[in-house]
Design a protein around this motif. Structure first.
Motif, PDB file in Angstrom:
ATOM      1  N   PHE A 176     -10.938  -3.166   9.052  1.00  0.00           N
ATOM      2  CA  PHE A 176     -11.273  -1.781   9.396  1.00  0.00           C
ATOM      3  C   PHE A 176     -12.070  -1.091   8.299  1.00  0.00           C
ATOM      4  CE2 PHE A 176      -7.718  -0.315   6.827  1.00  0.00           C
ATOM      5  CZ  PHE A 176      -6.676  -1.210   7.068  1.00  0.00           C
ATOM      6  N   ASP A 224       5.851   0.919   7.119  1.00  0.00           N
ATOM      7  CA  ASP A 224       4.425   1.245   6.989  1.00  0.00           C
ATOM      8  C   ASP A 224       4.316   2.764   6.905  1.00  0.00           C
ATOM      9  OD1 ASP A 224       1.728   1.494   6.986  1.00  0.00           O
ATOM     10  OD2 ASP A 224       1.377   0.636   8.972  1.00  0.00           O
ATOM     11  N   TRP A 256       0.815  -1.210   0.000  1.00  0.00           N
ATOM     12  CA  TRP A 256       0.000   0.000   0.000  1.00  0.00           C
ATOM     13  C   TRP A 256       0.849   1.261   0.000  1.00  0.00           C
ATOM     14  CZ3 TRP A 256       0.851  -3.394   3.895  1.00  0.00           C
ATOM     15  CH2 TRP A 256       1.288  -2.942   5.133  1.00  0.00           C
ATOM     16  N   HIS A 309       2.587   4.486  16.479  1.00  0.00           N
ATOM     17  CA  HIS A 309       1.393   4.136  17.248  1.00  0.00           C
ATOM     18  C   HIS A 309       1.517   4.373  18.745  1.00  0.00           C
ATOM     19  CE1 HIS A 309      -0.453   1.350  13.921  1.00  0.00           C
ATOM     20  NE2 HIS A 309      -0.149   2.569  13.493  1.00  0.00           N
ATOM     21  N   TRP A 358      -3.998  -5.797  12.827  1.00  0.00           N
ATOM     22  CA  TRP A 358      -4.298  -4.501  13.449  1.00  0.00           C
ATOM     23  C   TRP A 358      -5.785  -4.263  13.272  1.00  0.00           C
ATOM     24  CZ3 TRP A 358      -6.382   0.012  11.209  1.00  0.00           C
ATOM     25  CH2 TRP A 358      -6.614   1.025  12.161  1.00  0.00           C
ATOM     26  N   ASP A 383       4.649  -0.576  15.636  1.00  0.00           N
ATOM     27  CA  ASP A 383       4.588   0.441  14.577  1.00  0.00           C
ATOM     28  C   ASP A 383       5.020   1.740  15.252  1.00  0.00           C
ATOM     29  OD1 ASP A 383       3.539   2.665  13.038  1.00  0.00           O
ATOM     30  OD2 ASP A 383       2.387   1.210  11.871  1.00  0.00           O
ATOM     31  N   TRP A 397      -7.036  -5.633  -0.195  1.00  0.00           N
ATOM     32  CA  TRP A 397      -6.546  -4.710  -1.233  1.00  0.00           C
ATOM     33  C   TRP A 397      -5.765  -5.453  -2.322  1.00  0.00           C
ATOM     34  CZ3 TRP A 397      -4.185  -0.920   2.920  1.00  0.00           C
ATOM     35  CH2 TRP A 397      -5.233  -0.231   3.551  1.00  0.00           C
ATOM     36  N   ASP A 447       0.044   8.906  14.469  1.00  0.00           N
ATOM     37  CA  ASP A 447       0.264   7.915  13.406  1.00  0.00           C
ATOM     38  C   ASP A 447       0.394   8.660  12.074  1.00  0.00           C
ATOM     39  OD1 ASP A 447       0.563   5.420  12.265  1.00  0.00           O
ATOM     40  OD2 ASP A 447      -1.592   5.117  11.997  1.00  0.00           O
ATOM     41  N   GLU A 488      -0.615  -5.878  16.489  1.00  0.00           N
ATOM     42  CA  GLU A 488      -0.167  -4.479  16.322  1.00  0.00           C
ATOM     43  C   GLU A 488      -1.024  -3.563  17.179  1.00  0.00           C
ATOM     44  OE1 GLU A 488      -0.167  -3.219  12.246  1.00  0.00           O
ATOM     45  OE2 GLU A 488       0.551  -1.195  12.733  1.00  0.00           O
ATOM     46  N   ILE A 529      -6.922   6.709   3.546  1.00  0.00           N
ATOM     47  CA  ILE A 529      -5.516   6.537   3.893  1.00  0.00           C
ATOM     48  C   ILE A 529      -4.697   6.081   2.713  1.00  0.00           C
ATOM     49  CG2 ILE A 529      -5.649   6.222   6.388  1.00  0.00           C
ATOM     50  CD1 ILE A 529      -5.823   3.184   5.804  1.00  0.00           C
ATOM     51  N   LYS A 585      -2.149   0.198  18.761  1.00  0.00           N
ATOM     52  CA  LYS A 585      -2.207   1.596  18.300  1.00  0.00           C
ATOM     53  C   LYS A 585      -3.056   2.378  19.287  1.00  0.00           C
ATOM     54  CE  LYS A 585      -3.932   4.363  14.447  1.00  0.00           C
ATOM     55  NZ  LYS A 585      -3.932   4.557  13.001  1.00  0.00           N
ATOM     56  N   HIS A 621      -1.509  -6.580   1.740  1.00  0.00           N
ATOM     57  CA  HIS A 621      -2.672  -6.194   2.541  1.00  0.00           C
ATOM     58  C   HIS A 621      -3.915  -6.759   1.863  1.00  0.00           C
ATOM     59  CE1 HIS A 621      -4.415  -3.803   5.696  1.00  0.00           C
ATOM     60  NE2 HIS A 621      -3.344  -3.050   5.850  1.00  0.00           N
ATOM     61  N   HIS A 650       6.757  -1.992  12.128  1.00  0.00           N
ATOM     62  CA  HIS A 650       6.297  -1.178  11.008  1.00  0.00           C
ATOM     63  C   HIS A 650       7.063   0.131  11.162  1.00  0.00           C
ATOM     64  CE1 HIS A 650       2.169  -3.081   9.786  1.00  0.00           C
ATOM     65  NE2 HIS A 650       3.215  -3.802   9.436  1.00  0.00           N
TER      66      HIS A 650
HETATM   67  C1  RM4 Z   1      -2.935   1.304  10.544  1.00  0.00           C
HETATM   68  C2  RM4 Z   1      -1.856   0.311  10.910  1.00  0.00           C
HETATM   69  C3  RM4 Z   1      -1.793  -0.866  10.018  1.00  0.00           C
HETATM   70  C4  RM4 Z   1      -1.951  -0.505   8.560  1.00  0.00           C
HETATM   71  C5  RM4 Z   1      -3.098   0.448   8.344  1.00  0.00           C
HETATM   72  C6  RM4 Z   1      -3.195   0.859   6.888  1.00  0.00           C
HETATM   73  O1  RM4 Z   1      -2.763   2.509  11.222  1.00  0.00           O
HETATM   74  O2  RM4 Z   1      -0.613   0.974  10.915  1.00  0.00           O
HETATM   75  O3  RM4 Z   1      -0.569  -1.534  10.164  1.00  0.00           O
HETATM   76  O4  RM4 Z   1      -2.209  -1.718   7.898  1.00  0.00           O
HETATM   77  O5  RM4 Z   1      -2.943   1.590   9.152  1.00  0.00           O
END
Ligand code: RM4
Ligand code: MN
Ligand code: MN
Length: 432
Positions: free
Chosen positions: A133, A329, A58, A259, A181, A256, A105, A291, A221, A431, A223, A102, A283
């Protein structure tokens, strides 16, 4: 598609020819300076050549914010095109031999073909990232109010099934890990029962862990916030660690860098996770406020160095269970993502090799003697060493470009792709 003609081995060799003399000269100077401290530059070159960090699929497309996305010319439109861009990054900088996909996607009909396509470019697949998400088109139940910790068992089952599907896809691609995540959390005090939500998450994760092949790991992960702004299911490394303990041997904690709350001592978190044999990997990115997904090393290179300092320390001590996965990331909103990723990979190598320069015996002696300034000065000596010539020599020996971004610009790859990949009209927030 094969490697674009414009970035052939001959093209890189031509580009390097003009820079090789001065690079070797600078490297010789650095080699002598390092030798005075008992450091063998040649050994460092070998280590840099073996260093690899995974590119997030991504990350090669232009990112956006929740306000807008301004697509760049020639943005890749599917995972095959993303692989082509990843191949350019690897070809020029020789620091990114793996790709982290990912799902959904990067879903395709033929995963062996995708794996084969990557392999022809010398690329392998790293951890698979699941995505609960967003609601993909046609999905039966919504993740608006959560996924693995949702109050409705049917939504949790759907999210578990998605993660199991990610494992299946990953097996076909040759991955060995699943990164989870989740955006689950709440926006209002009282909206969610904080204990029950965590219970539901742990129960769901147990089912995912049960679906992991014997040699796989799951990366949890954490956050702090976003998109949920009052509470988040796995907000911090402590929760991540406690959950990983409950889930057993295959579960570990992914850090990450973006985060955490501002000013949190991330290197200490890393040291803690190493100590408890639960560090999954990273990440990498950089941040100023949260973030932000900024380019690695672009805001706080010293912090990045301090993280690598902990990693090298762990490696030297042969810390049990220490095998961190390195992934980037980032979201590239205002740069050409290929350039950002090349530079980010170099910044990670830089922090890595600077941490290798630290005289561990001298540092330890200073620590034992409570010589605070002496210990700090040893770190500072390593951090302020300009290792650029050494990184350039490592790239050169690996077949890459001495000045990869200049070579990339000279190749006109982006202009060629802009013609082949017409921009999708209109802009949308998001994003990626
Ligand atoms: C999140 C997190 C994940 C990433 C997404 C796009 O904040 O960092 O690792 O897959 O964003
Ligand atoms: Mn991440
Ligand atoms: Mn993030």
């Amino acid at each position: 598609m094969s490697t674009p003609i414009s970035i052939s081995a001959d093209f890189i060799a031509d580009h390097n020819a003009r820079l090789e003399g001065v690079t070797t000269e600078d490297y010789d100077g650095l080699r002598r300076a390092l030798a005075r401290h008992g450091t063998d530059a040649e050994a460092l070159v070998q280590k840099v050549m073996a260093f690899g960090v995974a590119i997030p699929t991504w990350g090669v497309g232009t990112g956006g914010t929740r306000f807008a996305r301004f697509p760049g010319p020639g943005d890749p439109r599917n995972v095959f095109e993303k692989i082509e861009d990843c191949a350019v990054i690897q070809r020029l900088a020789r620091a990114t031999p793996r790709v982290s996909p990912h799902i959904p996607w990067d879903m395709v009909d033929d995963y062996p073909a995708l794996r084969e396509k990557a392999a022809t470019h010398g690329l392998a697949f790293d951890a698979v990232n699941s995505n609960t998400f967003q609601d993909p088109p046609g999905q039966e139940l919504s993740y608006k109010f959560g996924s693995l910790s949702h109050t409705d068992a049917r939504v949790r089952a759907q999210a578990i099934a998605h993660n199991v599907e990610c494992i299946d896809i990953g097996r076909k691609l040759g991955s060995k890990a699943l990164t989870v995540w989740i955006a689950d959390g709440s926006n209002f005090a009282g909206q969610s029962n904080l204990i029950k939500a965590l219970d539901r998450y742990i129960d769901a994760m147990r089912e995912i862990v049960a679906a992991l092949p014997a040699d796989w790991r799951v990366f949890i992960e954490h956050k702090l916030y976003e998109p949920a702004f009052y509470s988040t299911a796995i907000p911090d490394w402590g929760t991540s660690f406690a959950v990983a303990q409950e889930l057993g041997r295959k579960a570990c904690c992914l850090v990450d860098l973006g985060h955490h709350a501002p000013n949190v001592n991330i290197e200490q978190i890393v040291a803690r996770l190493v100590r408890f044999k639960k560090l999954a990997g990273f990440h990498f990115n950089d941040s100023k406020y949260g973030d932000d997904d900024l380019d690695s090393g672009s805001v706080e290179p010293f912090r990045l160095f301090l993280i690598f300092n902990e990693l090298i320390d762990a490696e030297r001590r042969k810390a049990e269970g220490f095998a961190p996965a390195y992934m980037i990331d980032q979201s590239h909103n205002v740069t050409d993502p290929i350039e950002s990723l090349i530079q980010s990979a170099i910044e990670l190598q830089r922090a890595f090799v600077q941490a290798l320069i630290v005289d561990r015996a001298a540092l330890e002696a200073a620590q034992e003697a409570n010589d605070a300034l002496g210990a700090y000065l040893e770190l500072k000596r390593a951090f302020t060493t300009d290792v650029s010539p050494l990184l350039a020599v490592a790239r050169l020996r690996a077949g890459g470009a001495i000045a990869p971004i200049a070579a990339y610009r000279a190749s006109a790859y982006r202009a060629q792709k802009a013609k082949e990949r017409p921009a999708v009209s209109g802009t949308s927030a998001g994003i990626v």
